[in-house]
Design an enzyme around this catalytic site. Structure first.
Site, PDB file in Angstrom:
ATOM      1  N   ARG A 204      39.974  71.798  18.356  1.00 18.29           N
ATOM      2  CA  ARG A 204      40.668  70.637  17.781  1.00 18.29           C
ATOM      3  C   ARG A 204      39.638  69.559  17.454  1.00 18.29           C
ATOM      4  O   ARG A 204      38.893  69.105  18.323  1.00 18.29           O
ATOM      5  CB  ARG A 204      41.718  70.125  18.774  1.00 18.29           C
TER       6      ARG A 204
ATOM      7  N   ARG B  82      39.463  70.995  26.044  1.00 15.77           N
ATOM      8  CA  ARG B  82      40.418  71.414  25.008  1.00 15.77           C
ATOM      9  C   ARG B  82      39.698  71.576  23.680  1.00 15.77           C
ATOM     10  O   ARG B  82      39.968  72.517  22.926  1.00 15.77           O
ATOM     11  CB  ARG B  82      41.561  70.400  24.895  1.00 15.77           C
TER      12      ARG B  82
ATOM     13  N   LYS C  41      51.053  65.207  27.807  1.00 15.12           N
ATOM     14  CA  LYS C  41      52.379  64.990  27.218  1.00 15.12           C
ATOM     15  C   LYS C  41      52.927  66.278  26.607  1.00 15.12           C
ATOM     16  O   LYS C  41      54.063  66.653  26.844  1.00 15.12           O
ATOM     17  CB  LYS C  41      52.311  63.911  26.132  1.00 15.12           C
TER      18      LYS C  41
ATOM     19  N   ARG D 147      39.577  57.106  20.742  1.00 15.68           N
ATOM     20  CA  ARG D 147      41.019  57.274  20.997  1.00 15.68           C
ATOM     21  C   ARG D 147      41.417  56.562  22.283  1.00 15.68           C
ATOM     22  O   ARG D 147      42.505  55.982  22.356  1.00 15.68           O
ATOM     23  CB  ARG D 147      41.364  58.767  21.075  1.00 15.68           C
TER      24      ARG D 147
ATOM     25  N   ARG E 207      53.547  54.625  19.739  1.00 12.72           N
ATOM     26  CA  ARG E 207      52.186  54.344  20.169  1.00 12.72           C
ATOM     27  C   ARG E 207      51.835  52.881  19.958  1.00 12.72           C
ATOM     28  O   ARG E 207      50.727  52.467  20.295  1.00 12.72           O
ATOM     29  CB  ARG E 207      51.207  55.201  19.362  1.00 12.72           C
TER      30      ARG E 207
HETATM   31  P1  ATP Z   1      48.112  64.581  24.342  1.00 11.84           P
HETATM   32  O1  ATP Z   1      46.853  65.311  24.603  1.00 11.84           O
HETATM   33  O2  ATP Z   1      48.575  63.801  25.571  1.00 11.84           O
HETATM   34  O3  ATP Z   1      49.183  65.449  23.825  1.00 11.84           O
HETATM   35  P2  ATP Z   1      46.757  63.227  22.095  1.00 11.84           P
HETATM   36  O4  ATP Z   1      46.541  61.735  21.977  1.00 11.84           O
HETATM   37  O5  ATP Z   1      45.563  64.038  22.363  1.00 11.84           O
HETATM   38  O6  ATP Z   1      47.855  63.446  23.213  1.00 11.84           O
HETATM   39  P3  ATP Z   1      48.418  63.666  19.712  1.00 11.84           P
HETATM   40  O7  ATP Z   1      49.615  62.994  20.249  1.00 11.84           O
HETATM   41  O8  ATP Z   1      48.517  65.049  19.290  1.00 11.84           O
HETATM   42  O9  ATP Z   1      47.215  63.743  20.720  1.00 11.84           O
HETATM   43  O10 ATP Z   1      47.869  62.753  18.493  1.00 11.84           O
HETATM   44  C1  ATP Z   1      46.716  63.055  17.769  1.00 11.84           C
HETATM   45  C2  ATP Z   1      46.422  61.976  16.726  1.00 11.84           C
HETATM   46  O11 ATP Z   1      47.499  61.890  15.767  1.00 11.84           O
HETATM   47  C3  ATP Z   1      46.287  60.553  17.263  1.00 11.84           C
HETATM   48  O12 ATP Z   1      44.993  60.274  17.745  1.00 11.84           O
HETATM   49  C4  ATP Z   1      46.655  59.721  16.017  1.00 11.84           C
HETATM   50  O13 ATP Z   1      45.598  59.617  15.112  1.00 11.84           O
HETATM   51  C5  ATP Z   1      47.739  60.551  15.353  1.00 11.84           C
HETATM   52  N1  ATP Z   1      49.090  60.141  15.805  1.00 11.84           N
HETATM   53  C6  ATP Z   1      49.963  60.882  16.540  1.00 11.84           C
HETATM   54  N2  ATP Z   1      51.077  60.186  16.812  1.00 11.84           N
HETATM   55  C7  ATP Z   1      50.915  58.964  16.247  1.00 11.84           C
HETATM   56  C8  ATP Z   1      51.699  57.786  16.187  1.00 11.84           C
HETATM   57  N3  ATP Z   1      52.890  57.689  16.779  1.00 11.84           N
HETATM   58  N4  ATP Z   1      51.213  56.722  15.500  1.00 11.84           N
HETATM   59  C9  ATP Z   1      50.033  56.771  14.904  1.00 11.84           C
HETATM   60  N5  ATP Z   1      49.234  57.841  14.926  1.00 11.84           N
HETATM   61  C10 ATP Z   1      49.651  58.932  15.581  1.00 11.84           C
HETATM   62 MG    MG Z   2      49.795  66.329  22.255  1.00  8.13          MG
END
Ligand code: ATP
Ligand code: MG
Length: 191
Positions: free
Chosen positions: A134, A128, A14, A145, A89
């Site tokens: 991270r 990553r 994303k 997750r 989400r």
């Molecule tokens: P990607 O790798 O596709 O960018 P991702 O799931 O690895 O996605 P982020 O979108 O950066 O990572 O989100 C990291 C964390 O932040 C999530 O696991 C969650 O704990 C929190 N978070 C982010 N957005 C939300 C949301 N809309 N509602 C609740 N928690 C969120």
């Molecule tokens: Mg992200």
């Protein structure tokens, strides 16, 4: 004004694709993950709260997350549109987004769903984690997750399908091909 949601499991790309879309269309990127990580880095109260959830692979509670998003939207002055990355989400967040945008005379035009096989997601996230350090990109948290994604986030696909806004894009293969697929959806919607 083109508002779009970029959707997908953790590690679906994303953020990567959002950056490219922003470059091409000059729209505003809102990544809730980035917003939270910035708060953690600054050491704010919000950051401390967020860290507890993120480290457990859990979502930040809806009420808090929706408030945060409302504040981010209030901070946008002029914009050609927004790409929402990592929000909504949950169904509750999707309903809140609808309301927040309606209050501003706007709406989500499209939801782009990056589809990636689970084994590819896991490999990407582990890599990553090694490259960026991270903290939530470790095997145990990744599993949590993905579970959270399946139970709480995946139902949004049906929600957007009912609104005829859901579009699937194959989220693996060449980055440029993925971008081209996303752009063709955006371009068709803008017309
Ligand atoms: P990607 O790798 O596709 O960018 P991702 O799931 O690895 O996605 P982020 O979108 O950066 O990572 O989100 C990291 C964390 O932040 C999530 O696991 C969650 O704990 C929190 N978070 C982010 N957005 C939300 C949301 N809309 N509602 C609740 N928690 C969120
Ligand atoms: Mg992200």
């Amino acid at each position: 004004m083109l508002n779009s949601v970029i959707f997908g499991a953790p590690g679906s790309g994303k953020g990567t694709q959002s950056e490219r879309i922003v470059e091409k269309y000059g729209i505003t990127h809102i990544s809730t993950g980035d917003v939270l990580r910035a708060e953690i880095k600054k050491g704010t109260e919000l950051g401390k709260t967020a860290q507890g959830y993120i480290d457990q692979g859990q979502l930040i509670p809806d009420r808090l997350m929706i408030d945060i998003l409302g504040n981010v939207l209030d901070g946008i002055k002029e914009s050609k549109g927004v790409i929402f990355d990592g929000f909504p989400r949950t169904i509750t967040q999707a309903e809140a987004l609808e309301k927040l945008l309606a209050e501003r005379g706007q709406e989500v035009a499209v939801m782009i769903d990056l589809e990636v096989p689970e084994e590819v997601l896991i490999t990407r996230l582990i890599n990553r984690g090694k490259q960026t350090g991270r903290a939530d990109d470790n095997e145990e948290t990744i599993k949590k997750r993905l579970q959270v994604y399946h139970t709480q986030t995946y139902p949004l696909i049906e929600w957007y399908k009912e609104k005829q806004k859901h579009h699937v894009v194959k989220g693996y293969g060449e980055l440029d091909d993925i971008l081209a697929d996303i752009c063709s959806i955006i371009d068709t919607t803008r017309k």
